[in-house]
Design an enzyme around this catalytic site. Structure first.
Site, PDB file in Angstrom:
ATOM      1  N   ASP A  27       0.827  -1.202   0.000  1.00 34.50           N
ATOM      2  CA  ASP A  27       0.000   0.000   0.000  1.00 34.50           C
ATOM      3  C   ASP A  27       0.865   1.257   0.000  1.00 34.50           C
ATOM      4  O   ASP A  27       1.778   1.384   0.820  1.00 34.50           O
ATOM      5  CB  ASP A  27      -0.923  -0.018   1.223  1.00 34.50           C
ATOM      6  CG  ASP A  27      -2.297   0.493   0.881  1.00 34.50           C
ATOM      7  OD1 ASP A  27      -2.421   1.708   0.662  1.00 34.50           O
ATOM      8  OD2 ASP A  27      -3.229  -0.321   0.804  1.00 34.50           O
TER       9      ASP A  27
ATOM     10  N   SER B 264      -6.874   3.559  -1.758  1.00 31.19           N
ATOM     11  CA  SER B 264      -6.918   2.130  -1.450  1.00 31.19           C
ATOM     12  C   SER B 264      -8.241   1.480  -1.824  1.00 31.19           C
ATOM     13  O   SER B 264      -8.274   0.366  -2.340  1.00 31.19           O
ATOM     14  CB  SER B 264      -6.636   1.905   0.039  1.00 31.19           C
ATOM     15  OG  SER B 264      -5.366   2.418   0.361  1.00 31.19           O
TER      16      SER B 264
ATOM     17  N   ASP C 256      -5.703  13.859   2.751  1.00 28.83           N
ATOM     18  CA  ASP C 256      -5.773  13.698   1.295  1.00 28.83           C
ATOM     19  C   ASP C 256      -5.552  15.043   0.613  1.00 28.83           C
ATOM     20  O   ASP C 256      -5.676  15.162  -0.604  1.00 28.83           O
ATOM     21  CB  ASP C 256      -7.131  13.116   0.885  1.00 28.83           C
ATOM     22  CG  ASP C 256      -7.373  11.761   1.535  1.00 28.83           C
ATOM     23  OD1 ASP C 256      -6.413  10.962   1.589  1.00 28.83           O
ATOM     24  OD2 ASP C 256      -8.491  11.502   2.001  1.00 28.83           O
TER      25      ASP C 256
ATOM     26  N   ARG D  28     -10.817  15.165  10.904  1.00 30.47           N
ATOM     27  CA  ARG D  28     -11.230  13.803  10.540  1.00 30.47           C
ATOM     28  C   ARG D  28     -10.664  12.760  11.505  1.00 30.47           C
ATOM     29  O   ARG D  28     -11.194  11.652  11.598  1.00 30.47           O
ATOM     30  CB  ARG D  28     -10.806  13.481   9.104  1.00 30.47           C
ATOM     31  CG  ARG D  28      -9.323  13.632   8.836  1.00 30.47           C
ATOM     32  CD  ARG D  28      -8.967  13.344   7.391  1.00 30.47           C
ATOM     33  NE  ARG D  28      -8.938  11.911   7.130  1.00 30.47           N
ATOM     34  CZ  ARG D  28      -8.726  11.388   5.922  1.00 30.47           C
ATOM     35  NH1 ARG D  28      -8.573  12.172   4.869  1.00 30.47           N
ATOM     36  NH2 ARG D  28      -8.683  10.090   5.760  1.00 30.47           N
TER      37      ARG D  28
ATOM     38  N   ARG E 222     -17.243   7.316   0.590  1.00 29.78           N
ATOM     39  CA  ARG E 222     -16.419   6.135   0.863  1.00 29.78           C
ATOM     40  C   ARG E 222     -16.799   5.562   2.219  1.00 29.78           C
ATOM     41  O   ARG E 222     -16.927   6.278   3.202  1.00 29.78           O
ATOM     42  CB  ARG E 222     -14.939   6.516   0.820  1.00 29.78           C
ATOM     43  CG  ARG E 222     -14.056   5.365   1.221  1.00 29.78           C
ATOM     44  CD  ARG E 222     -12.645   5.544   0.772  1.00 29.78           C
ATOM     45  NE  ARG E 222     -11.732   4.944   1.720  1.00 29.78           N
ATOM     46  CZ  ARG E 222     -10.429   4.880   1.571  1.00 29.78           C
ATOM     47  NH1 ARG E 222      -9.870   5.397   0.508  1.00 29.78           N
ATOM     48  NH2 ARG E 222      -9.666   4.326   2.476  1.00 29.78           N
ATOM     49  N   ALA E 223     -16.922   4.246   2.282  1.00 29.59           N
ATOM     50  CA  ALA E 223     -17.543   3.588   3.431  1.00 29.59           C
ATOM     51  C   ALA E 223     -16.654   3.470   4.658  1.00 29.59           C
ATOM     52  O   ALA E 223     -17.114   3.664   5.780  1.00 29.59           O
ATOM     53  CB  ALA E 223     -18.010   2.183   3.018  1.00 29.59           C
TER      54      ALA E 223
ATOM     55  N   ARG F  46     -14.348   4.927   6.450  1.00 30.90           N
ATOM     56  CA  ARG F  46     -14.229   5.930   7.519  1.00 30.90           C
ATOM     57  C   ARG F  46     -15.560   6.633   7.807  1.00 30.90           C
ATOM     58  O   ARG F  46     -15.609   7.553   8.607  1.00 30.90           O
ATOM     59  CB  ARG F  46     -13.135   6.955   7.179  1.00 30.90           C
ATOM     60  CG  ARG F  46     -11.734   6.390   7.311  1.00 30.90           C
ATOM     61  CD  ARG F  46     -10.676   7.478   7.204  1.00 30.90           C
ATOM     62  NE  ARG F  46      -9.335   6.933   7.299  1.00 30.90           N
ATOM     63  CZ  ARG F  46      -8.714   6.636   8.447  1.00 30.90           C
ATOM     64  NH1 ARG F  46      -9.322   6.813   9.608  1.00 30.90           N
ATOM     65  NH2 ARG F  46      -7.488   6.149   8.442  1.00 30.90           N
TER      66      ARG F  46
ATOM     67  N   LYS G  90      -6.030  -2.213   6.693  1.00 31.16           N
ATOM     68  CA  LYS G  90      -6.334  -2.494   5.280  1.00 31.16           C
ATOM     69  C   LYS G  90      -7.128  -3.795   5.110  1.00 31.16           C
ATOM     70  O   LYS G  90      -7.256  -4.304   3.994  1.00 31.16           O
ATOM     71  CB  LYS G  90      -5.026  -2.561   4.459  1.00 31.16           C
ATOM     72  CG  LYS G  90      -4.238  -1.261   4.472  1.00 31.16           C
ATOM     73  CD  LYS G  90      -4.947  -0.119   3.737  1.00 31.16           C
ATOM     74  CE  LYS G  90      -4.166   1.183   3.869  1.00 31.16           C
ATOM     75  NZ  LYS G  90      -4.782   2.300   3.117  1.00 31.16           N
TER      76      LYS G  90
ATOM     77  N   ASP H 188      -1.421  -0.379  -4.723  1.00 29.67           N
ATOM     78  CA  ASP H 188      -2.752   0.119  -5.102  1.00 29.67           C
ATOM     79  C   ASP H 188      -2.713   1.592  -5.485  1.00 29.67           C
ATOM     80  O   ASP H 188      -3.618   2.096  -6.143  1.00 29.67           O
ATOM     81  CB  ASP H 188      -3.750  -0.122  -3.965  1.00 29.67           C
ATOM     82  CG  ASP H 188      -3.261   0.427  -2.627  1.00 29.67           C
ATOM     83  OD1 ASP H 188      -2.059   0.755  -2.507  1.00 29.67           O
ATOM     84  OD2 ASP H 188      -4.071   0.515  -1.691  1.00 29.67           O
TER      85      ASP H 188
END
Length: 510
Positions: A13, A63, A155, A186, A262-263, A265, A334, A442
């Site tokens: 990763d 990822s 990000d 976050r 996105r699921a 988090r 992960k 990835d």
């Protein structure tokens, strides 16, 4: 029963490829194993970003996207592109679930709350989607529109939230109604490792409008956080409320739109709003019309605006149909990626699929333990390779990404060195059982630790290519111009198995 010779895929990763050595934790780490493999084994570079993985052109990979594309064997158009397209087509503004929640709150004179990761990062959310939802709520007659901003800095650059906050302050000024009601990093609102003490702080901020600080404006609150040495990701729970403004605490009958798509988090904070919850004792539990933008988990009993697009005949499902056995193995960080995302959003195992989870270390940030749990993970992986039980093994080493995200260069170097040592053991085991191994990544991260444009710390992913290396008994050469969705067809071909028509990826060797 004869021992199986596994086809293994090891995903490093955050291990991207960049020729320039400057601030490149991968190139500057001591990695004799990977160096030797790149010199002596069939290898190539493949694309892991942008249109090649179903993201907007130039968008860095991540990822979730990476594993979904690898497992699907075809380009999977991601929620980001899907929802952006819906906004442009006008389909978003007429989405039945969003319309119903907003209209119900408006009819009852209640508030419409929106929460989500407020950034243009495009990994967990995109602020353009939140902007469109605010405009939609206003257009449908909502007078009380409260925006709860989860700040990024992971990000996106570590101190980049001000532009986003100003953008929304300007929008509310233009609309003449609505406001930013809270900000929090976050780190608290989007934990995914069962750190419920962090999540509770975000939950109290949302439901009670109780934070550690209160400021008149979001920008003022952000500047105060920076003065406390808190970057965006770590901004403490802060209520935004000027004198004379009413509290934005969530009330019975309010609508709450969670704008992350996105699921992984989004799940924990969402579960705090479900009746059956034991993570911590809730001081308030308002009855809300809660809408998930996408489905965060099949077992969360809440409505979602954009349901999952089903993927038929992913690598895991196809192996299962062929009567083959497979193992998925990674650390906590992960684990969802090698299972749920790799299986195209399917939560449960396929027949013949086994899963092994190695706990990630409980440290505040992974620069404090850059090797993470790689040794234990490798012990289990090597044992699985030698067991003769599995036709296929999928493993992820999180280090390059998780330590790359901390921005601590020396730690990222150590992370890469730890992984390299582990790969040496994996290669040895594969050769011992006459199996086959593909090593890839990835997306990139650790190969760029300083932002070339700002000169500041670079904590985000990159859109650089990633390596693909073959270890095994077949005399092959790997083609150029490939992408992540070519890996599943390639592995099936290496295993002398048919490739389903659903997989449009190409076989990457000749």
């Amino acid at each position: 029963m004869s021992a199986k010779k596994p086809m293994a895929l090891v995903i490093l990763d955050g291990w991207g490829y960049r020729e320039d050595n400057a601030n490149n934790a991968i190139n500057n780490a001591r990695t004799p194993v990977m160096d030797s493999l790149m010199a002596n084994n069939p290898h190539t570079l493949i694309s892991a970003s942008g249109m090649d993985v179903g993201l907007p052109d130039g968008q860095m990979g991540n990822s979730e996207v990476g594993h979904t594309n690898i497992g699907a064997g075809r380009i999977v158009y991601q929620d980001l592109t899907r929802i952006t397209k819906a906004i442009m087509d006008g389909e978003f503004q007429h989405n039945k679930v969003l319309v119903a929640a907003i209209d119900k709150a408006v009819a009852a004179g209640k508030a419409v709350h929106l929460m989500g990761l407020m950034s243009p990062g495009g990994v967990h959310s995109h602020e353009d989607h939140i902007y469109a939802a605010v405009e939609m709520a206003a257009a449908r007659g909502a007078e009380k529109i409260y925006l709860h901003c989860f700040l990024d800095g992971r990000d996106t650059p570590p101190r980049s939230a001000e532009a986003s906050l100003k953008r929304f302050q300007d929008l509310f000024a233009k609309l003449g109604k609505g406001r930013i009601a809270s900000i929090v990093g976050r780190y608290y609102a989007m934990d995914r490792d069962n750190n419920w003490d962090r999540v509770e702080k975000a939950y109290d901020l949302l439901t009670l409008a109780q934070g550690e600080f209160t400021y008149d404006s979001a920008v003022e609150a952000l500047q105060a956080a920076y003065a406390r040495e808190e970057n965006d990701e770590f901004v403490k729970a802060t209520e935004i409320r000027a004198a004379g403004q009413e509290s934005a605490a969530m009330q019975d009958g309010d609508a709450l739109l969670f704008m992350n798509y996105r699921a992984d988090r989004a799940r924990q904070i969402t579960r705090t709003f479900v009746p059956d919850f034991a993570g911590f004792s809730r001081k308030a539990f308002p009855a809300l019309d809660f809408v998930m933008l996408t489905q965060y988990a099949a077992d969360i009993p809440l409505q979602c605006a954009f349901g999952p697009a089903s993927l038929e005949n992913t690598y895991g499902e196809w192996l299962s149909k062929a009567g083959k056995t497979q193992l998925r193995i990674s650390e906590t960080e992960k684990y969802a990626h090698v299972t749920f995302f790799f299986n195209g959003g399917v939560e449960n195992e396929f027949p013949g699929e086994e899963r092994q989870l190695v706990a990630s270390p409980k440290v505040a940030t992974y620069d404090l333990q850059p090797e993470m749990s790689s040794k234990e993970l490798t012990d289990k992986l090597v044992a699985a390779i030698k067991s003769g039980k599995y036709d296929a093994i999928i493993c992820n080493y999180p280090n390059g990404d998780m330590v790359g995200h901390t921005g601590v260069y020396e730690a990222a170097v150590k992370a890469c060195e730890a992984v390299d040592e582990c790969i040496g053991r994996v290669v040895e085991a594969i050769k011992e059982v006459d199996g086959q191994l593909l090593i890839t990544a990835d997306h990139g991260n650790a190969e760029m630790m300083i932002d070339p444009e700002t000169g500041g710390v670079h904590t985000a992913h990159t859109s650089l290519p990633v390596p693909l290396i073959y270890v095994g008994n077949k005399a092959i050469s790997l083609k150029e111009g490939g992408k992540l969705s070519d890996l599943a067809p390639t592995m099936l071909a290496l295993s002398d198995l048919d490739i389903p028509a659903d997989m449009s990826g190409q076989v990457l060797y000749s």
